[in-house]
Write a protein that holds these residues in place. Structure first.
Motif, PDB file in Angstrom:
ATOM      1  N   LEU A  80       0.835  -1.204   0.000  1.00  0.00           N
ATOM      2  CA  LEU A  80       0.000   0.000   0.000  1.00  0.00           C
ATOM      3  C   LEU A  80       0.869   1.253   0.000  1.00  0.00           C
ATOM      4  O   LEU A  80       0.551   2.250  -0.667  1.00  0.00           O
ATOM      5  N   ALA A  81       1.988   1.157   0.742  1.00  0.00           N
ATOM      6  CA  ALA A  81       2.917   2.295   0.761  1.00  0.00           C
ATOM      7  C   ALA A  81       3.482   2.543  -0.632  1.00  0.00           C
ATOM      8  O   ALA A  81       3.565   3.700  -1.094  1.00  0.00           O
ATOM      9  N   LEU A  82       3.865   1.474  -1.324  1.00  0.00           N
ATOM     10  CA  LEU A  82       4.404   1.616  -2.679  1.00  0.00           C
ATOM     11  C   LEU A  82       3.356   2.169  -3.635  1.00  0.00           C
ATOM     12  O   LEU A  82       3.663   2.965  -4.531  1.00  0.00           O
ATOM     13  N   GLN A  83       2.113   1.758  -3.446  1.00  0.00           N
ATOM     14  CA  GLN A  83       1.030   2.260  -4.300  1.00  0.00           C
ATOM     15  C   GLN A  83       0.857   3.770  -4.128  1.00  0.00           C
ATOM     16  O   GLN A  83       0.758   4.514  -5.118  1.00  0.00           O
ATOM     17  N   HIS A  84       0.826   4.223  -2.860  1.00  0.00           N
ATOM     18  CA  HIS A  84       0.672   5.669  -2.609  1.00  0.00           C
ATOM     19  C   HIS A  84       1.895   6.444  -3.108  1.00  0.00           C
ATOM     20  O   HIS A  84       1.753   7.550  -3.650  1.00  0.00           O
ATOM     21  N   LEU A  85       3.081   5.854  -2.935  1.00  0.00           N
ATOM     22  CA  LEU A  85       4.295   6.526  -3.408  1.00  0.00           C
ATOM     23  C   LEU A  85       4.276   6.662  -4.924  1.00  0.00           C
ATOM     24  O   LEU A  85       4.629   7.721  -5.467  1.00  0.00           O
ATOM     25  N   THR A  86       3.843   5.613  -5.605  1.00  0.00           N
ATOM     26  CA  THR A  86       3.738   5.661  -7.072  1.00  0.00           C
ATOM     27  C   THR A  86       2.798   6.782  -7.508  1.00  0.00           C
ATOM     28  O   THR A  86       3.099   7.555  -8.432  1.00  0.00           O
ATOM     29  N   GLU A  87       1.665   6.888  -6.829  1.00  0.00           N
ATOM     30  CA  GLU A  87       0.687   7.925  -7.178  1.00  0.00           C
ATOM     31  C   GLU A  87       1.245   9.320  -6.907  1.00  0.00           C
ATOM     32  O   GLU A  87       1.039  10.246  -7.700  1.00  0.00           O
ATOM     33  N   ALA A  88       1.947   9.487  -5.783  1.00  0.00           N
ATOM     34  CA  ALA A  88       2.531  10.793  -5.456  1.00  0.00           C
ATOM     35  C   ALA A  88       3.551  11.214  -6.503  1.00  0.00           C
ATOM     36  O   ALA A  88       3.589  12.380  -6.928  1.00  0.00           O
ATOM     37  N   LEU A  89       4.381  10.253  -6.943  1.00  0.00           N
ATOM     38  CA  LEU A  89       5.396  10.570  -7.951  1.00  0.00           C
ATOM     39  C   LEU A  89       4.748  10.903  -9.291  1.00  0.00           C
ATOM     40  O   LEU A  89       5.206  11.803 -10.006  1.00  0.00           O
ATOM     41  N   LYS A  90       3.671  10.204  -9.648  1.00  0.00           N
ATOM     42  CA  LYS A  90       2.959  10.522 -10.889  1.00  0.00           C
ATOM     43  C   LYS A  90       2.321  11.906 -10.821  1.00  0.00           C
ATOM     44  O   LYS A  90       2.196  12.599 -11.831  1.00  0.00           O
ATOM     45  N   MET A  91       1.908  12.288  -9.618  1.00  0.00           N
ATOM     46  CA  MET A  91       1.292  13.610  -9.434  1.00  0.00           C
ATOM     47  C   MET A  91       2.330  14.735  -9.448  1.00  0.00           C
ATOM     48  O   MET A  91       1.968  15.908  -9.454  1.00  0.00           O
ATOM     49  N   GLY A  92       3.613  14.359  -9.462  1.00  0.00           N
ATOM     50  CA  GLY A  92       4.659  15.371  -9.616  1.00  0.00           C
ATOM     51  C   GLY A  92       5.496  15.623  -8.385  1.00  0.00           C
ATOM     52  O   GLY A  92       6.284  16.574  -8.357  1.00  0.00           O
ATOM     53  N   TRP A  93       5.362  14.794  -7.320  1.00  0.00           N
ATOM     54  CA  TRP A  93       6.160  15.027  -6.110  1.00  0.00           C
ATOM     55  C   TRP A  93       7.636  15.053  -6.467  1.00  0.00           C
ATOM     56  O   TRP A  93       8.122  14.264  -7.272  1.00  0.00           O
ATOM     57  N   ILE A  94       8.342  15.986  -5.843  1.00  0.00           N
ATOM     58  CA  ILE A  94       9.784  16.062  -6.022  1.00  0.00           C
ATOM     59  C   ILE A  94      10.386  16.631  -4.748  1.00  0.00           C
ATOM     60  O   ILE A  94       9.686  17.236  -3.918  1.00  0.00           O
ATOM     61  N   GLU A  95      11.663  16.457  -4.568  1.00  0.00           N
ATOM     62  CA  GLU A  95      12.325  16.990  -3.379  1.00  0.00           C
ATOM     63  C   GLU A  95      12.105  18.497  -3.275  1.00  0.00           C
ATOM     64  O   GLU A  95      12.123  19.193  -4.294  1.00  0.00           O
ATOM     65  N   SER A  96      11.913  18.977  -2.060  1.00  0.00           N
ATOM     66  CA  SER A  96      11.663  20.409  -1.832  1.00  0.00           C
ATOM     67  C   SER A  96      12.701  20.944  -0.861  1.00  0.00           C
ATOM     68  O   SER A  96      12.490  20.986   0.349  1.00  0.00           O
ATOM     69  N   PHE A  97      13.839  21.334  -1.394  1.00  0.00           N
ATOM     70  CA  PHE A  97      14.921  21.799  -0.524  1.00  0.00           C
ATOM     71  C   PHE A  97      14.625  23.163   0.099  1.00  0.00           C
ATOM     72  O   PHE A  97      15.421  23.679   0.868  1.00  0.00           O
ATOM     73  N   ASN A  98      13.482  23.748  -0.257  1.00  0.00           N
ATOM     74  CA  ASN A  98      13.082  24.972   0.439  1.00  0.00           C
ATOM     75  C   ASN A  98      12.516  24.663   1.823  1.00  0.00           C
ATOM     76  O   ASN A  98      12.395  25.555   2.664  1.00  0.00           O
ATOM     77  N   SER A  99      12.146  23.391   2.075  1.00  0.00           N
ATOM     78  CA  SER A  99      11.567  23.043   3.374  1.00  0.00           C
ATOM     79  C   SER A  99      12.139  21.754   3.957  1.00  0.00           C
ATOM     80  O   SER A  99      11.716  21.319   5.018  1.00  0.00           O
ATOM     81  N   GLN A 100      13.074  21.127   3.268  1.00  0.00           N
ATOM     82  CA  GLN A 100      13.698  19.909   3.780  1.00  0.00           C
ATOM     83  C   GLN A 100      15.114  19.826   3.227  1.00  0.00           C
ATOM     84  O   GLN A 100      15.495  20.634   2.379  1.00  0.00           O
ATOM     85  N   TRP A 101      15.883  18.868   3.691  1.00  0.00           N
ATOM     86  CA  TRP A 101      17.269  18.760   3.234  1.00  0.00           C
ATOM     87  C   TRP A 101      17.605  17.342   2.790  1.00  0.00           C
ATOM     88  O   TRP A 101      18.753  16.997   2.590  1.00  0.00           O
ATOM     89  N   TRP A 102      16.591  16.477   2.644  1.00  0.00           N
ATOM     90  CA  TRP A 102      16.832  15.098   2.229  1.00  0.00           C
ATOM     91  C   TRP A 102      16.101  14.807   0.928  1.00  0.00           C
ATOM     92  O   TRP A 102      15.173  15.508   0.535  1.00  0.00           O
ATOM     93  N   SER A 103      16.534  13.761   0.252  1.00  0.00           N
ATOM     94  CA  SER A 103      15.923  13.352  -1.008  1.00  0.00           C
ATOM     95  C   SER A 103      15.147  12.059  -0.803  1.00  0.00           C
ATOM     96  O   SER A 103      15.167  11.466   0.280  1.00  0.00           O
ATOM     97  N   LEU A 104      14.478  11.637  -1.841  1.00  0.00           N
ATOM     98  CA  LEU A 104      13.678  10.413  -1.748  1.00  0.00           C
ATOM     99  C   LEU A 104      14.545   9.212  -1.370  1.00  0.00           C
ATOM    100  O   LEU A 104      14.114   8.329  -0.629  1.00  0.00           O
ATOM    101  N   SER A 105      15.772   9.203  -1.857  1.00  0.00           N
ATOM    102  CA  SER A 105      16.631   8.032  -1.641  1.00  0.00           C
ATOM    103  C   SER A 105      17.013   7.830  -0.182  1.00  0.00           C
ATOM    104  O   SER A 105      17.362   6.718   0.214  1.00  0.00           O
ATOM    105  N   ASN A 106      16.962   8.897   0.622  1.00  0.00           N
ATOM    106  CA  ASN A 106      17.313   8.720   2.042  1.00  0.00           C
ATOM    107  C   ASN A 106      16.231   9.266   2.978  1.00  0.00           C
ATOM    108  O   ASN A 106      16.534   9.799   4.042  1.00  0.00           O
ATOM    109  N   ASN A 107      14.967   9.094   2.558  1.00  0.00           N
ATOM    110  CA  ASN A 107      13.851   9.465   3.426  1.00  0.00           C
ATOM    111  C   ASN A 107      13.699   8.417   4.525  1.00  0.00           C
ATOM    112  O   ASN A 107      13.433   7.244   4.245  1.00  0.00           O
ATOM    113  N   HIS A 108      13.861   8.828   5.787  1.00  0.00           N
ATOM    114  CA  HIS A 108      13.898   7.877   6.895  1.00  0.00           C
ATOM    115  C   HIS A 108      12.544   7.245   7.197  1.00  0.00           C
ATOM    116  O   HIS A 108      12.481   6.124   7.690  1.00  0.00           O
TER     117      HIS A 108
END
Length: 762
Positions: free
Chosen positions: A690-718
């Motif tokens: 279910l987590a992978l399904q929601h992540l897939t949908e978020a990425l299709k909707m255009g989610w991308i790293e936002s260094f204006n409010s965070q300092w990590w990328s998708l690859s190291n999201n805890h």
């Protein structure tokens, strides 16, 4: 069309030769352009005359804006007593043009005999002499005095909006004076405690095609004050009216005449008379304001007009105009205030260093208050500058001085700008809830201000109320859907998407003057952070080379991004702890601290930090679960993840399930981020698919790293760590990296093509 002809238009006889329109009861005049446009509409009566055709026929070989056409149509309508909402004469076809809908016919004329011509000649000669005598008698009374119209005492008005005065002069060159007069009346009326007076930013929105009921509903006022200014040579006539928004009835009016155009004393006396009419207890000052050199006053009005535009180029113009004014009138307090504001704003909206702007502004505001100790605008400006200096130097005693200045200013005058500046001070002192109250008061006085609603949106974000910030920003978009600064504003409020980052690059290409030298450091900061979010480091570096000085908070963000790429969570935590210590009142800073503590494996500290922000969460599971909302769902997720790491899985899972249930109810405005948090929630719950399904949908909707409010990328999201080793996650990550790379290349093509085009032009 021959100007010797006359036309019957409804009840009006149109006489192009004298630029007049006549009825049985009245005669009115039009300027040349207005008459030419009316004749063009008459010539095409019943048919649409497009805007392009009007510009070609009336303003051939001249560049004019659409506003000029709107003003000209408005003048014709006023002369004909036409209503734009329910027209009897001229109908507007939006985005197309205008059509004359009233019946029109040419007036047949009888050729006069020679005797008739002689009689006509002598009649006109005598009439002209009498008219000249009357005009001379009427206008040469140099005393500034209202006409004999009786004033209404004790008008029962609790709220009013002052509209910009219309310039009826042929030359149309009184824009600074007309706006200055309306502004002066607003300041006078704002001193009446019982009266709500709408700020000029909102009331000046209504310039043409006035509909009092519509204005009353939009601004929530009982009355509007409007007027017009006519100049003929050295003679000036100003008509002032107060109209009810309930029934459109005239409830007060006066006419003022003077032989001194654009007079400072003229403005002062009219605004005083209006205040006395609406507030009979008001007593005129025994000593009139010092007479100001007419040219100095005009420079001052021009400076006032330009600093309100709040762009680097306009602020520099304002500085120049105020300086010219002070060269002629060194003790002109209002010009010193305007110059102080302009200098201070050159840091906020320009590229000046903070202390450089403050050091330039302080001498002028001190001089102004030495000349006028009880100036409400002067005290508010002092408060703003002292607040900025306290922030820049760390001298907390200046905050108290600033607070006293703001309090004194608001006792003298209810002013939206003062409430705004005071809210900034209160935010810096950690009194964010009180700051919200003042911003809300400012919006009541200035309901159409995008700047105020934008500020409230930013404040909500700093309070950790992301959804409230998003919703308030939507109101900004409704008021200014085509704002040139939209990409910048969105970056400050919302998380990035692929579309938003690309829009920022396109904006840079379309605005070379703004980015060629990074005239606004704050704008370039958001641009750099957006580019770094997609790895477009070279484009970011090109902007960084133009940015000086770098603001402290921006240097902090750049440092975190670099440490995040190195996965140095321990040093990140140290830096964020220091930042949170410096601003202990900021919920946003402490939420960031809790995230850093979690990432560094300090789960006990993360939990403690969140409990300090939300003390009612501790030992009150039921209340915590029932109070999940659109502003705190992501914080509850972090809190639950901390509990999971502290071996409290049952409570953690109940909270996470509550968050998941809440997010499926569609209460969050930012659908992309809500979908991404659903992926994090289900990852923590162990619902990997279910987590992978929601992540897939978020990425299709255009989610991308936002260094204006965070300092990590998708690859190291805890919070997604339970998914990291799964092949499906690695495939999603690979595709995301590819999409990010394509976006980066797209941005670079946009920017490089623009640079190449400019090089070819050179």
């Amino acid at each position: 069309m021959e100007h010797s002809r006359q036309y019957q238009l409804g009840i009006w006889c149109i006489c192009p030769k004298t630029n007049s329109i006549n009825s049985k009861f009245d005669t009115r005049t039009l300027d040349n352009k207005s008459m030419q446009l009316l004749l063009l509409l008459i010539q095409h009566a019943g048919n649409t005359v497009t805007k392009d055709e009007i510009f070609t026929r009336i303003w051939k070989d001249k560049f004019v804006t659409a506003d000029i056409l709107s003003v000209t149509i408005s003048k014709i309508r006023k002369a004909l007593d036409d209503d734009a909402r329910n027209p009897s004469y001229i109908k507007t076809l939006p985005n197309e043009g205008y059509v004359l809908i009233a019946p029109v016919s040419e007036v047949s004329s009888v050729k006069p005999s020679r005797f008739n011509k002689r009689v006509m000649f002598w009649f006109l000669a005598v009439f002209s002499m009498l008219l000249a005598v009357l005009c001379t008698w009427y206008f040469t009374d140099v005393r500034l005095k209202p006409n004999s119209n009786p004033t209404v005492k004790g008008l029962n008005i609790q709220s009013i909006a002052v509209l910009p005065f219309n310039d009826l002069s042929v030359s149309q060159d009184n824009v600074y004076f007309t706006e200055g007069l309306s502004s002066a009346i607003i300041h006078q009326l704002a001193k009446v405690k019982q009266l709500k007076v709408i700020s000029q930013d909102s009331s000046f929105f209504y310039r043409d095609d006035i509909n009092s009921s519509e204005i009353g509903e939009a601004l929530n006022v009982e009355a509007i004050l409007e007027g017009n200014i006519q100049t003929l040579g050295e003679q000036t006539r100003i008509n002032v009216r107060v109209v009810s928004t309930q029934n459109n009835q005239l409830i007060w009016s006066q006419t003022f005449d003077s032989d001194v155009p654009n007079s400072f004393q003229l403005q002062d006396k009219i605004s005083t008379a209006v205040r006395k009419a609406l507030h009979p207890e008001f007593s005129s000052p025994t000593v009139l304001a010092k007479s100001i050199n007419a040219q100095a006053y005009e420079w001052y009005l021009m400076g006032q007009y330009h600093w309100r535009q709040r762009t680097p180029s306009e602020l520099n113009k304002a500085v120049s105009y105020f300086q010219h004014s002070l060269e002629l009138e060194p003790d002109y307090a209002e010009a010193h205030i305007g110059l102080a504001i302009s200098y201070a704003f050159l840091h906020t909206y320009g590229s000046w260093g903070e202390l450089a702007a403050i050091d330039a502004a302080l001498p002028h505001i001190n001089k102004a208050l030495a000349l006028k100790p009880h100036s409400a605008q002067g005290l508010a400006t002092l408060g703003m500058i002292l607040s900025d200096k306290a922030k820049a130097t760390g001298d907390d005693s200046l905050y108290q001085q600033a607070r006293v200045a703001f309090t004194q200013s608001l006792q003298l005058e209810r002013n939206a700008t003062t409430h705004l500046w005071y809210s900034t001070l209160l935010t810096r002192l950690g009194h964010q809830e009180e700051a919200v109250v003042h911003l809300e008061q400012a919006i009541i006085l200035n309901p159409l201000s995008t700047a105020l609603k934008r500020s409230l949106s930013y404040l909500y974000k700093s309070m950790g109320k992301q959804n409230s910030a998003d919703l308030m920003y939507q109101q900004v978009l409704k008021l200014a859907p085509n704002s040139a600064l939209r990409p910048f504003e969105r970056a400050k409020v919302k998380n990035h998407t692929r579309a938003s980052v690309l829009a920022m690059a396109q904006w840079q290409v379309a605005s070379p003057d703004l980015f060629a030298s990074c005239a606004s450091i704050e704008i370039c900061e958001q641009q750099v952070l957006a580019y770094l979010s997609v790895g477009a480091e070279q484009v970011a570096e090109d902007l960084l080379d133009k940015m000086y000085p770098l603001h402290g908070h921006f240097r902090h963000s750049l440092s975190l991004i670099a440490l995040g790429e190195a996965q140095n969570d321990a040093l990140i935590l140290t830096k964020i702890q220091n930042q949170a210590f410096r601003i202990p009142f900021s919920k946003e800073a402490h939420i960031t601290l809790a995230r850093a503590q979690f990432r560094a494996g300090h789960f006990v500290e993360a939990k403690k930090t969140l409990i300090q922000l939300y003390p009612h969460w501790q030992d009150n599971e039921a209340e915590l679960q029932s109070n999940i909302d659109a502003d705190n769902y992501f914080v509850v997720t972090l809190y639950a993840a901390s509990l999971m790491q502290l071996n409290q899985p049952q409570l953690a899972m109940r909270l996470l399930n509550s968050v998941a249930a809440f997010l499926t109810q569609n209460h969050v405005h930012d659908k992309v981020q809500a979908k991404f948090v659903l992926a994090e929630v289900n990852s923590q719950l162990g619902n990997s698919q279910l987590a992978l399904q929601h992540l897939t949908e978020a990425l299709k909707m255009g989610w991308i790293e936002s260094f204006n409010s965070q300092w990590w990328s998708l690859s190291n999201n805890h919070l997604l760590k339970p998914l990291h080793e799964m092949s499906e996650f690695q495939m999603l990550l690979k595709q995301h990296i590819k999409n990010r790379q394509e976006l980066r290349q797209n941005i670079m093509r946009h920017i490089n093509r623009n640079v190449s085009d400019h090089s070819e032009l050179k």
